[in-house]
Structure formats: structure tokens, C-alpha cells
Enzyme design. Structure first.
Site, short mmCIF file in Angstrom:
data_model
loop_
_atom_site.label_atom_id
_atom_site.label_comp_id
_atom_site.label_asym_id
_atom_site.label_seq_id
_atom_site.Cartn_x
_atom_site.Cartn_y
_atom_site.Cartn_z
N LYS A 11 83.00 69.92 42.62
CA LYS A 11 82.38 70.10 41.29
C LYS A 11 81.73 71.48 41.14
O LYS A 11 81.46 72.16 42.14
CB LYS A 11 81.36 68.99 41.10
CG LYS A 11 81.98 67.59 41.04
CD LYS A 11 80.90 66.58 40.71
CE LYS A 11 81.44 65.19 40.57
NZ LYS A 11 80.37 64.29 40.11
N PHE A 59 73.97 59.55 30.88
CA PHE A 59 74.25 60.88 31.43
C PHE A 59 75.63 61.42 31.04
O PHE A 59 76.02 62.51 31.47
CB PHE A 59 74.09 60.87 32.96
CG PHE A 59 74.96 59.87 33.68
CD1 PHE A 59 76.31 60.13 33.93
CD2 PHE A 59 74.44 58.67 34.14
CE1 PHE A 59 77.11 59.22 34.61
CE2 PHE A 59 75.23 57.74 34.81
CZ PHE A 59 76.57 58.02 35.05
N ARG A 87 84.94 58.22 50.39
CA ARG A 87 83.64 57.79 49.84
C ARG A 87 82.55 57.92 50.92
O ARG A 87 81.42 58.29 50.63
CB ARG A 87 83.69 56.34 49.32
CG ARG A 87 84.59 56.08 48.12
CD ARG A 87 84.12 56.65 46.80
NE ARG A 87 82.79 56.31 46.40
CZ ARG A 87 82.27 56.64 45.21
NH1 ARG A 87 83.02 57.31 44.30
NH2 ARG A 87 81.04 56.35 44.90
N THR A 93 75.66 58.82 45.86
CA THR A 93 75.57 59.67 44.67
C THR A 93 74.30 60.51 44.68
O THR A 93 74.33 61.71 44.38
CB THR A 93 75.58 58.78 43.39
OG1 THR A 93 76.67 57.87 43.49
CG2 THR A 93 75.72 59.63 42.14
N ARG A 104 77.45 65.26 50.48
CA ARG A 104 76.34 65.30 49.52
C ARG A 104 75.00 65.55 50.20
O ARG A 104 74.14 66.25 49.64
CB ARG A 104 76.36 64.03 48.69
CG ARG A 104 77.49 64.09 47.65
CD ARG A 104 77.72 62.78 46.99
NE ARG A 104 78.53 62.90 45.77
CZ ARG A 104 78.96 61.86 45.07
NH1 ARG A 104 78.69 60.63 45.48
NH2 ARG A 104 79.68 62.04 43.97
N HIS A 117 83.50 64.75 43.75
CA HIS A 117 83.91 63.45 43.23
C HIS A 117 84.85 62.82 44.24
O HIS A 117 85.57 63.52 44.93
CB HIS A 117 84.66 63.62 41.90
CG HIS A 117 85.42 62.39 41.49
ND1 HIS A 117 84.82 61.33 40.83
CD2 HIS A 117 86.72 62.02 41.68
CE1 HIS A 117 85.72 60.38 40.62
NE2 HIS A 117 86.89 60.77 41.13
O1 CDP Z 1 80.22 60.21 41.82
P1 CDP Z 1 79.88 58.77 42.17
O2 CDP Z 1 81.10 57.87 42.10
O3 CDP Z 1 79.14 58.65 43.47
O4 CDP Z 1 78.83 58.26 41.06
P2 CDP Z 1 79.06 57.63 39.61
O5 CDP Z 1 77.99 56.61 39.40
O6 CDP Z 1 80.49 57.23 39.40
O7 CDP Z 1 78.70 58.85 38.64
C1 CDP Z 1 79.64 59.88 38.39
C2 CDP Z 1 78.91 61.18 38.32
O8 CDP Z 1 78.02 61.15 37.21
C3 CDP Z 1 78.00 61.54 39.51
O9 CDP Z 1 78.70 62.06 40.62
C4 CDP Z 1 77.09 62.57 38.86
O10 CDP Z 1 77.73 63.84 38.76
C5 CDP Z 1 76.90 61.98 37.48
N1 CDP Z 1 75.65 61.17 37.38
C6 CDP Z 1 74.55 61.71 36.73
O11 CDP Z 1 74.62 62.82 36.20
N2 CDP Z 1 73.37 60.98 36.68
C7 CDP Z 1 73.30 59.76 37.24
N3 CDP Z 1 72.14 59.08 37.16
C8 CDP Z 1 74.40 59.21 37.90
C9 CDP Z 1 75.58 59.94 37.96
MG MG Z 2 82.26 57.17 40.52
#
Ligand code: CDP
Ligand code: MG
Length: 140
Positions: A11, A59, A87, A93, A104, A117
Site C-alpha cells: 500500500k 473508513f 495473512r 490490521t 505490519r 493487503h
Molecule cells: O486489511 P485487513 O484485511 O487486515 O483489514 P480490513 O478490516 O479488511 O480493512 C481493510 C483496510 O481498511 C485496512 O487494511 C486499513 O487500510 C483500512 N482500515 C481503516 O482505515 N480503519 C479501520 N478501522 C480498519 C481498516
Molecule cells: Mg480485509
């Protein structure tokens, strides 16, 4: 376990800090193989489509802003159980909750600027790869 393909994105926060190679080193050390990779810049429409499952989340708009804020690196990784394995390599996250040694934990800025991602299921991996790569761009 079967050989699988998963779809990561490095990203914008990471290429901006010259961390593409450092992230790829973690990926390759894990045993996963990078079988496709390209550096692109997404349009807002591409970002919104890719993340449409998050449309109702607060978000969503900021995520689309972030994903179009600079170059990103689209990848396909191949390996045994690649989807679940990546993962794990990626980590939680929220980088504060991510385990030591994960991408991360090492590199993410925040739970918004998460450096990478990774697909969360075989169906998601198929969709995400099809959206971003032609078959002849993936060389396993
Ligand atoms: O990326 P991941 O699958 O771990 O998390 P997700 O819950 O699918 O969220 C996708 C992306 O949204 C995250 O990787 C963040 O870039 C963003 N996000 C955010 O900006 N604020 C949050 N509270 C949760 C996610
Ligand atoms: Mg996701």
C-alpha cells in the site's frame, strides 16, 4: 494443503518510504513465491471497486483516499496454503496488535496505513487477482 495463490498489495505508505524491497524480503523469507508484481497508481474508481465490501464502513472514503495517494505494488504470491499463510506473515490490521516479525508490526504506520493487503479467502483471492492481473502476467 494445496498450492494456492493470494493477492497482496504493498500500500502507498510503504513505497513512499522505500520499503518495497524490505517487505518482499519478509515475503520471500516466509517461503511464499512472488509470481507476479507490478507498480501502478489506482484511480478512485479502482480503489472503490476493490474495497466495495467495506462501502458501509466509516473508513471507506478515507481508505479510497489513501489507496490513491501514491504508487502501490500489486502482487500474486504462490505457495502451500498461501492465503492463510500470507495473512499470518502480514499480521493484524492494527500494527499495535500484530505479532513480532510480521510485516505490519515491522512497517505499518497505523490501522489505516497498514503497508499491505492480503486476500482473506479463496473466493476473495480469485476475485482480486482477476480484477488486477491478466493470466499471462502471472508466471508460476
Ligand atoms: O486489511 P485487513 O484485511 O487486515 O483489514 P480490513 O478490516 O479488511 O480493512 C481493510 C483496510 O481498511 C485496512 O487494511 C486499513 O487500510 C483500512 N482500515 C481503516 O482505515 N480503519 C479501520 N478501522 C480498519 C481498516
Ligand atoms: Mg480485509
Amino acid at each position: 494443503m494445496a498450492t494456492e495463490r493470494t493477492f497482496p498489495i504493498i500500500k502507498p505508505d510503504a513505497p513512499a518510504r522505500n520499503l518495497t524491497g524490505a517487505i518482499n524480503a519478509v515475503i520471500e523469507k516466509s517461503g511464499l513465491r512472488i509470481v507476479a508484481q507490478k507498480r501502478v497508481r489506482w484511480t478512485r474508481a479502482q480503489a472503490e471497486k476493490f474495497y466495495e465490501e467495506h462501502k458501509a464502513r466509516p473508513f471507506y472514503g478515507e481508505l479510497a483516499d489513501f489507496m490513491t495517494s501514491g504508487p502501490i505494488v500489486l502482487q500474486v504470491l504462490e505457495g502451500e496454503g498461501a492465503i492463510a499463510k500470507y495473512r499470518e506473515v502480514m499480521g493484524a490490521t492494527d500494527p499495535k496488535e500484530a505479532k513480532d516479525g510480521t510485516i505490519r508490526k515491522l512497517f505499518a504506520v497505523s490501522k489505516a496505513e497498514t503497508s499491505t493487503h492480503g486476500s482473506d479467502s479463496p473466493a476473495a483471492a480469485d476475485r482480486e487477482i482477476a480484477l488486477n492481473f491478466r493470466l499471462d502476467e502471472i508466471v508460476g
